[in-house]
Design an enzyme around this catalytic site. Structure first.
Site, PDB file in Angstrom:
ATOM      1  N   LYS A  36       0.807  -1.186  -0.050  1.00 56.71           N
ATOM      2  CA  LYS A  36       0.036  -0.020  -0.087  1.00 56.71           C
ATOM      3  C   LYS A  36       0.768   1.167   0.091  1.00 56.71           C
ATOM      4  O   LYS A  36       2.029   1.356   0.795  1.00 56.71           O
ATOM      5  CB  LYS A  36      -0.825   0.004   1.102  1.00 56.71           C
TER       6      LYS A  36
ATOM      7  N   SER B 259      -9.614   1.977   2.489  1.00 62.00           N
ATOM      8  CA  SER B 259      -8.511   2.777   1.730  1.00 62.00           C
ATOM      9  C   SER B 259      -7.731   1.819   0.989  1.00 62.00           C
ATOM     10  O   SER B 259      -6.870   2.160   0.408  1.00 62.00           O
ATOM     11  CB  SER B 259      -7.898   3.679   2.597  1.00 62.00           C
ATOM     12  N   SER B 260      -7.869   0.697   1.446  1.00 59.88           N
ATOM     13  CA  SER B 260      -7.095  -0.588   0.769  1.00 59.88           C
ATOM     14  C   SER B 260      -7.639  -1.148  -0.267  1.00 59.88           C
ATOM     15  O   SER B 260      -7.330  -2.197  -0.610  1.00 59.88           O
ATOM     16  CB  SER B 260      -6.604  -1.615   2.020  1.00 59.88           C
TER      17      SER B 260
ATOM     18  N   ILE C 122      -8.464   0.904  10.191  1.00 61.76           N
ATOM     19  CA  ILE C 122      -8.945   1.283  11.579  1.00 61.76           C
ATOM     20  C   ILE C 122     -10.575   1.210  11.409  1.00 61.76           C
ATOM     21  O   ILE C 122     -10.766   0.765  12.641  1.00 61.76           O
ATOM     22  CB  ILE C 122      -8.434   2.760  11.617  1.00 61.76           C
ATOM     23  N   GLY C 123     -11.011   1.484  10.520  1.00 63.31           N
ATOM     24  CA  GLY C 123     -12.628   1.523  10.319  1.00 63.31           C
ATOM     25  C   GLY C 123     -13.078   0.415   9.019  1.00 63.31           C
ATOM     26  O   GLY C 123     -14.165   0.966   8.743  1.00 63.31           O
ATOM     27  N   GLY C 124     -12.501  -0.402   8.729  1.00 63.39           N
ATOM     28  CA  GLY C 124     -12.823  -1.217   7.731  1.00 63.39           C
ATOM     29  C   GLY C 124     -12.057  -1.247   6.378  1.00 63.39           C
ATOM     30  O   GLY C 124     -12.625  -1.630   5.525  1.00 63.39           O
ATOM     31  N   SER C 125     -10.861  -0.408   6.143  1.00 60.56           N
ATOM     32  CA  SER C 125     -10.179  -0.258   5.118  1.00 60.56           C
ATOM     33  C   SER C 125      -9.533  -1.321   4.496  1.00 60.56           C
ATOM     34  O   SER C 125      -8.991  -1.345   3.548  1.00 60.56           O
ATOM     35  CB  SER C 125      -9.056   0.743   5.262  1.00 60.56           C
TER      36      SER C 125
END
Length: 197
Positions: free
Chosen positions: A82, A158-159, A179-182
C-alpha cells in the site's frame, strides 16, 4: 501449468508449489507481471512499479531455494505494498501531491517484516490521500482504482487497490491498513479474504 492458472491459486497453494520446486520464483513473478501488464492500465491498482527489480530478486530467491538455504514464510511470493507504507528507495506518495516525488530512506515496519519473510515487492498500491475517504479509492496523484468485477464500481477504501489487485490476480498477497474497515470493506467488495489482526 499455465502461467495465468498460477495467479488464481491461493498464496498457500503458490507457496507449496515454490517450496516443492514445481514452479520457480521467477516463473511465479513473471506470471503476475504478465497480468499486471494486461490489466493494471485499466484497474489502476498498482501505481509505482518495480517489475525489473522484482525479476532480479526472483532470480536470487530461486538461487536460495536451489541451495536449500533457509527461506522465510513468504519466500518468493510476489506482493503489493500500500502506498501508505514507506519503502526504502521506492516512491511513497500517500496519495498526496505534496509527496508525489517522495522517496523514503527507510522501510516501514510492515515492509521490513514482509522483506524479512522473503516476499518480493512488485509495486506500490493506490490509496486515497492519506488513506482518508468515504467511498472511493482515488487521489489527486494517480486517480481512481476500479473494481475488477465491474469497472464502474469502486473496490473499497482505503486499501481498495489491495483488494482490486488480489481479485484480479495481479499479486499473491497485498498488505493494507484498517482502522474503520479499510481492509475488510475492499475484501467484501472484491470478493476476496481480508484479515485485520
Amino acid at each position: 501449468m499455465d502461467l495465468t492458472d498460477l495467479c488464481w491459486l491461493s498464496a498457500v497453494e503458490q507457496k507449496a508449489l515454490l517450496d516443492r520446486r514445481d514452479v520457480g520464483v521467477l516463473e511465479m513473478v513473471d506470471a503476475h507481471i504478465e497480468r499486471i501488464d494486461r490489466h493494471n492500465p485499466i484497474l489502476n491498482a498498482f501505481v509505482t512499479l518495480r517489475l525489473e527489480e522484482a525479476r532480479e530478486e526472483a532470480k536470487s530467491a530461486d538461487a536460495v531455494i536451489a541451495n536449500a538455504a533457509a527461506a522465510g514464510v513468504l519466500h518468493g511470493l510476489p506482493i503489493g505494498v500500500k502506498d501508505y507504507f514507506q519503502t526504502k528507495g521506492l516512491r511513497t506518495t500517500f496519495g498526496c501531491v505534496a509527496f508525489k516525488k517522495h522517496v523514503p530512506d527507510f522501510d516501514h515496519l510492515v515492509v521490513e517484516r514482509e522483506k524479512a519473510a522473503g516476499a518480493i515487492i512488485l509495486s506500490k498500491l493506490n490509496t486515497p490521500e492519506f488513506t482518508m475517504a468515504i467511498n472511493t479509492c482515488s487521489n489527486p496523484v494517480f486517480g481512481p482504482t476500479r473494481n475488477p468485477w465491474n469497472l464502474d464500481l469502486c473496490p473499497g477504501v482505503s486499501s481498495g487497490a489491495s483488494g482490486a489487485a488480489l481479485a484480479a490476480g495481479l499479486c499473491s498477497l497485498a498488505d493494507g491498513s484498517d482502522i474503520g474497515g479499510s481492509v475488510r470493506n475492499p475484501a467484501a467488495w472484491c470478493n476476496i479474504v481480508g484479515l485485520r489482526p
